[in-house]
Design a protein around this motif. Structure first.
Motif, PDB file in Angstrom:
ATOM      1  N   GLU A 101       0.821  -1.224   0.000  1.00 55.21           N
ATOM      2  CA  GLU A 101       0.000   0.000   0.000  1.00 55.21           C
ATOM      3  C   GLU A 101       0.851   1.269   0.000  1.00 55.21           C
ATOM      4  OE1 GLU A 101      -3.983  -1.474   2.383  1.00 55.21           O
ATOM      5  OE2 GLU A 101      -2.723   0.031   3.316  1.00 55.21           O
ATOM      6  N   GLY A 102       2.174   1.098   0.062  1.00 54.40           N
ATOM      7  CA  GLY A 102       3.047   2.271  -0.005  1.00 54.40           C
ATOM      8  C   GLY A 102       3.530   2.763   1.352  1.00 54.40           C
ATOM      9  N   VAL A 103       3.301   1.970   2.393  1.00 55.63           N
ATOM     10  CA  VAL A 103       3.818   2.365   3.712  1.00 55.63           C
ATOM     11  C   VAL A 103       5.298   1.983   3.781  1.00 55.63           C
ATOM     12  CG1 VAL A 103       3.590   2.008   6.211  1.00 55.63           C
ATOM     13  CG2 VAL A 103       1.563   1.944   4.742  1.00 55.63           C
ATOM     14  N   LYS A 104       6.090   2.850   4.367  1.00 62.44           N
ATOM     15  CA  LYS A 104       7.502   2.520   4.555  1.00 62.44           C
ATOM     16  C   LYS A 104       7.571   1.605   5.768  1.00 62.44           C
ATOM     17  CE  LYS A 104       8.773   7.113   2.988  1.00 62.44           C
ATOM     18  NZ  LYS A 104       8.786   6.793   1.587  1.00 62.44           N
ATOM     19  N   VAL A 105       7.598   0.308   5.533  1.00 58.33           N
ATOM     20  CA  VAL A 105       7.581  -0.623   6.665  1.00 58.33           C
ATOM     21  C   VAL A 105       8.854  -1.461   6.649  1.00 58.33           C
ATOM     22  CG1 VAL A 105       5.914  -1.989   5.322  1.00 58.33           C
ATOM     23  CG2 VAL A 105       6.315  -2.604   7.662  1.00 58.33           C
ATOM     24  N   PHE A 106       9.495  -1.509   7.786  1.00 56.43           N
ATOM     25  CA  PHE A 106      10.753  -2.245   7.921  1.00 56.43           C
ATOM     26  C   PHE A 106      10.546  -3.239   9.064  1.00 56.43           C
ATOM     27  CE2 PHE A 106      11.557   1.930   6.233  1.00 56.43           C
ATOM     28  CZ  PHE A 106      12.349   1.663   5.125  1.00 56.43           C
ATOM     29  N   ALA A 107      10.006  -4.394   8.744  1.00 55.30           N
ATOM     30  CA  ALA A 107       9.632  -5.321   9.814  1.00 55.30           C
ATOM     31  C   ALA A 107       9.470  -6.731   9.274  1.00 55.30           C
ATOM     32  CB  ALA A 107       8.302  -4.867  10.428  1.00 55.30           C
ATOM     33  N   TRP A 108      10.015  -7.675   9.986  1.00 55.21           N
ATOM     34  CA  TRP A 108       9.740  -9.084   9.714  1.00 55.21           C
ATOM     35  C   TRP A 108       9.885  -9.850  11.015  1.00 55.21           C
ATOM     36  CZ3 TRP A 108      13.862  -6.265   8.047  1.00 55.21           C
ATOM     37  CH2 TRP A 108      15.133  -6.671   8.431  1.00 55.21           C
ATOM     38  N   ARG A 109       9.186 -10.974  11.090  1.00 50.67           N
ATOM     39  CA  ARG A 109       9.209 -11.761  12.322  1.00 50.67           C
ATOM     40  C   ARG A 109      10.571 -12.428  12.468  1.00 50.67           C
ATOM     41  NH1 ARG A 109       5.209 -14.817  15.670  1.00 50.67           N
ATOM     42  NH2 ARG A 109       6.377 -16.598  16.452  1.00 50.67           N
ATOM     43  N   GLY A 110      11.120 -12.336  13.662  1.00 54.35           N
ATOM     44  CA  GLY A 110      12.401 -12.990  13.925  1.00 54.35           C
ATOM     45  C   GLY A 110      13.597 -12.107  13.591  1.00 54.35           C
ATOM     46  N   MET A 111      13.435 -10.810  13.667  1.00 52.42           N
ATOM     47  CA  MET A 111      14.576  -9.904  13.442  1.00 52.42           C
ATOM     48  C   MET A 111      15.646 -10.145  14.507  1.00 52.42           C
ATOM     49  SD  MET A 111      12.691  -6.288  12.855  1.00 52.42           S
ATOM     50  CE  MET A 111      13.267  -5.326  11.480  1.00 52.42           C
ATOM     51  N   SER A 112      16.904 -10.013  14.098  1.00 60.78           N
ATOM     52  CA  SER A 112      17.980 -10.061  15.099  1.00 60.78           C
ATOM     53  C   SER A 112      17.990  -8.701  15.821  1.00 60.78           C
ATOM     54  CB  SER A 112      19.324 -10.278  14.413  1.00 60.78           C
ATOM     55  OG  SER A 112      19.595  -9.147  13.600  1.00 60.78           O
ATOM     56  N   THR A 113      18.734  -8.621  16.900  1.00 61.05           N
ATOM     57  CA  THR A 113      18.826  -7.346  17.619  1.00 61.05           C
ATOM     58  C   THR A 113      19.376  -6.272  16.689  1.00 61.05           C
ATOM     59  OG1 THR A 113      19.249  -8.584  19.620  1.00 61.05           O
ATOM     60  CG2 THR A 113      19.802  -6.254  19.702  1.00 61.05           C
ATOM     61  N   GLN A 114      20.343  -6.703  15.840  1.00 57.86           N
ATOM     62  CA  GLN A 114      20.948  -5.728  14.921  1.00 57.86           C
ATOM     63  C   GLN A 114      19.920  -5.215  13.896  1.00 57.86           C
ATOM     64  OE1 GLN A 114      24.346  -6.965  12.612  1.00 57.86           O
ATOM     65  NE2 GLN A 114      25.459  -5.182  13.382  1.00 57.86           N
ATOM     66  N   ASP A 115      19.131  -6.164  13.331  1.00 63.17           N
ATOM     67  CA  ASP A 115      18.075  -5.772  12.373  1.00 63.17           C
ATOM     68  C   ASP A 115      17.095  -4.812  13.043  1.00 63.17           C
ATOM     69  OD1 ASP A 115      19.003  -7.674  10.534  1.00 63.17           O
ATOM     70  OD2 ASP A 115      17.618  -9.217  11.257  1.00 63.17           O
ATOM     71  N   TYR A 116      16.740  -5.159  14.272  1.00 62.51           N
ATOM     72  CA  TYR A 116      15.730  -4.392  14.998  1.00 62.51           C
ATOM     73  C   TYR A 116      16.199  -2.939  15.155  1.00 62.51           C
ATOM     74  CZ  TYR A 116      12.379  -3.112  18.612  1.00 62.51           C
ATOM     75  OH  TYR A 116      11.383  -2.489  19.319  1.00 62.51           O
ATOM     76  N   TYR A 117      17.440  -2.775  15.577  1.00 61.47           N
ATOM     77  CA  TYR A 117      17.922  -1.401  15.788  1.00 61.47           C
ATOM     78  C   TYR A 117      18.240  -0.695  14.468  1.00 61.47           C
ATOM     79  CZ  TYR A 117      17.253  -1.678  20.670  1.00 61.47           C
ATOM     80  OH  TYR A 117      16.634  -1.767  21.882  1.00 61.47           O
ATOM     81  N   TRP A 118      18.549  -1.475  13.439  1.00 61.91           N
ATOM     82  CA  TRP A 118      18.685  -0.875  12.110  1.00 61.91           C
ATOM     83  C   TRP A 118      17.329  -0.262  11.714  1.00 61.91           C
ATOM     84  CZ3 TRP A 118      15.810  -2.662   7.891  1.00 61.91           C
ATOM     85  CH2 TRP A 118      16.073  -2.000   6.694  1.00 61.91           C
ATOM     86  N   ALA A 119      16.247  -0.994  12.015  1.00 61.29           N
ATOM     87  CA  ALA A 119      14.908  -0.484  11.686  1.00 61.29           C
ATOM     88  C   ALA A 119      14.613   0.790  12.500  1.00 61.29           C
ATOM     89  CB  ALA A 119      13.855  -1.556  11.947  1.00 61.29           C
ATOM     90  N   ILE A 120      15.013   0.788  13.763  1.00 62.64           N
ATOM     91  CA  ILE A 120      14.817   2.004  14.585  1.00 62.64           C
ATOM     92  C   ILE A 120      15.583   3.175  13.957  1.00 62.64           C
ATOM     93  CG2 ILE A 120      15.293   3.065  16.863  1.00 62.64           C
ATOM     94  CD1 ILE A 120      13.036   1.097  17.137  1.00 62.64           C
ATOM     95  N   ALA A 121      16.761   2.877  13.400  1.00 70.07           N
ATOM     96  CA  ALA A 121      17.529   3.948  12.729  1.00 70.07           C
ATOM     97  C   ALA A 121      16.722   4.506  11.550  1.00 70.07           C
ATOM     98  CB  ALA A 121      18.877   3.417  12.252  1.00 70.07           C
TER      99      ALA A 121
END
Ligand code: ADE
Length: 446
Positions: A101-121
């Motif tokens: 739908e065009g939302v900037k979404v950076f998320a998937w189940r089972g993210m590592s801690t590094q992925d998670y904080y990359w998404a926060i960035a």
């Protein structure tokens, strides 16, 4: 352009698999059907566009209900970027639908801690006018960066930043916070006088905590435990740690399913309330010896510790319903164990050195969101209506507010309650003029 682990990448979203979108759309449609108040707010927003030109970075559990909120904010004219508020709670099909739908979404189940904080960035790189949190990860990370403090996770964020943090902080109008744990953290920031912009504690709204925390957590926590294990709750000794609104909801629903519920508490008033609500109350070191299922809902760390685990019976089930995975001492559980393996989806068997088995659900993370679908849409309808109204409030009034924690005005709470009652077809009485007068005077007697 975004940075992924330090490299420039040209994507506007990152989800598990876009092919899951169709399933996600079905789920969102289902949720929408049970969120009439948010639907009304969306209609109103799409006419008046109160959020036109506003960038919102949201860190929320990526669920079908969150998708309905995101659609509402976008209908009001906002640009929304969405990242998770827990590495394991993302519904991948919903994330895919939102990306489509065009939302900037950076998320998937089972993210590592590094992925998670990359998404926060990414949430910070978006230069949000408004931050929206469930657990305070965006607001606290942004402030740690601004104040040059913080640990390893902040370094991950720093490596992936392509904005000036001071500019982001100075341009922010405000933030919203969904949950008790997050509000506690932001109040600490306020107390230490480091909070840089006003934050609305959505959790303070009566139409939030009385319903979401109690009925939402109550039902979805039992739902998560049952989906993960399929054990019979009737006849079990269920130990609930914490008798706040979440603990009350869990205790009430476990009792409804026939469990013998035991409460552990540190607060004398709550312990007394639990006692008069008809529950047994005892310290964890006693409950540990007799419980079958343990559920933590305190918002604090190491509520179930090694000393308790050693006292437990063979085959106990441990689940957490608090925001962070700190309530069960996982380090102690690992140290006390000689083996561990996944025996069912979301169920890990730990074999202790003393030969007893302990079943840990959802890796000690929020069992209701990891092993089930989170709170039902009907309660999220009210929580997320508060979120939508909080954003509108900040856009209208944020610049006048000092950098403090605020509750939403009571008339917004009442507005949401009235719309909810209307959607349920429930009518209520009105005060007569005579009754209003009676309440307005101290002169009248019996
Ligand atoms: N928190 C608890 N339940 C939730 C849900 N269904 N969606 C988003 N956040 C939640």
């Amino acid at each position: 352009m975004i940075l992924f682990l330090g490299k420039a990448v040209d994507v506007d979203f990152k989800v598990k698999d876009l092919k899951l979108a169709e399933e996600g759309f079905k789920k969102i449609r289902w949720a929408e059907q049970y969120m009439p108040v948010l639907r009304l707010i969306r209609e109103e927003f799409s006419e008046s566009l109160p959020l036109k030109g506003i960038r919102i970075s949201a860190s929320l559990h990526v669920t079908k209900e969150t998708a309905v909120l995101v659609r509402t904010l976008r209908a009001g004219g906002a640009e929304v970027l969405l990242v998770p508020s827990n590495p394991l709670s993302t519904q991948d099909d919903v994330a895919a639908a939102l990306a489509q739908e065009g939302v900037k979404v950076f998320a998937w189940r089972g993210m590592s801690t590094q992925d998670y904080y990359w998404a926060i960035a990414q949430a910070i790189n978006f230069k949000p006018h408004i931050t929206m949190d469930d657990g305070a990860d965006i607001v606290s990370t942004l402030h740690k960066l601004y104040l040059n403090s913080g640990g390893e996770e902040v370094e991950v964020v720093r490596e992936s930043l392509d904005v000036n943090v001071a500019e982001v902080v100075n341009n922010a109008i405000g933030g919203t916070e969904e949950t008790t744990t997050g509000v506690i953290r932001i109040r600490m920031m306020e107390k230490e006088k480091v909070l840089q912009y006003p934050v609305i504690a959505v959790n303070d709204s009566l139409t939030k905590y009385l319903f979401d925390n109690r009925y939402g957590t109550g039902q979805s926590t039992l739902d998560g435990i049952i989906r993960a294990t399929n054990v019979l709750i009737a006849g079990k000794r269920v130990v609930v740690a914490g008798y706040g609104w979440c603990g009350r909801g869990i205790a009430m629903r476990a009792r409804g399913l026939g469990a013998h519920v035991i409460i552990t508490e540190v607060d004398p008033i709550k312990a007394l309330e639990a006692t008069y609500d008809g529950f047994r109350v005892m310290p964890m070191k006693e409950a540990a010896k007799i419980g079958d299922v343990f559920i933590t809902a305190t918002g604090n760390k190491n509520v179930i510790r090694g000393e308790h685990i050693l006292l437990m019976k063979d085959g106990v089930i441990l689940a957490n319903a608090g925001h962070f995975n700190v309530e069960i001492d996982l380090e102690a559980l690992r140290t006390l164990s000689k083996e561990r393996r996944l025996v069912r989806t979301n169920v890990e068997e730990y074999v202790l050195k003393n030969g007893k088995r302990v079943y840990l659900l959802a890796e000690g993370r929020l069992v209701n969101l990891v092993a089930a679908e989170g709170h039902p849409s009907e309660v999220m309808d009210m929580s997320f209506s508060n979120q939508a109204m909080a954003v509108k409030f900040l856009v209208e009034k944020g610049v006048e507010l000092a950098p403090r924690v605020y509750s939403l005005p009571r008339d917004i709470d009442n507005y949401i309650a009235k719309l909810k009652l209307k959607s349920l077809g429930v009518g209520i009485d009105e005060l007569t003029e005579e009754q209003k007068e009676y309440l307005a005077t101290w002169r009248l007697g019996t």
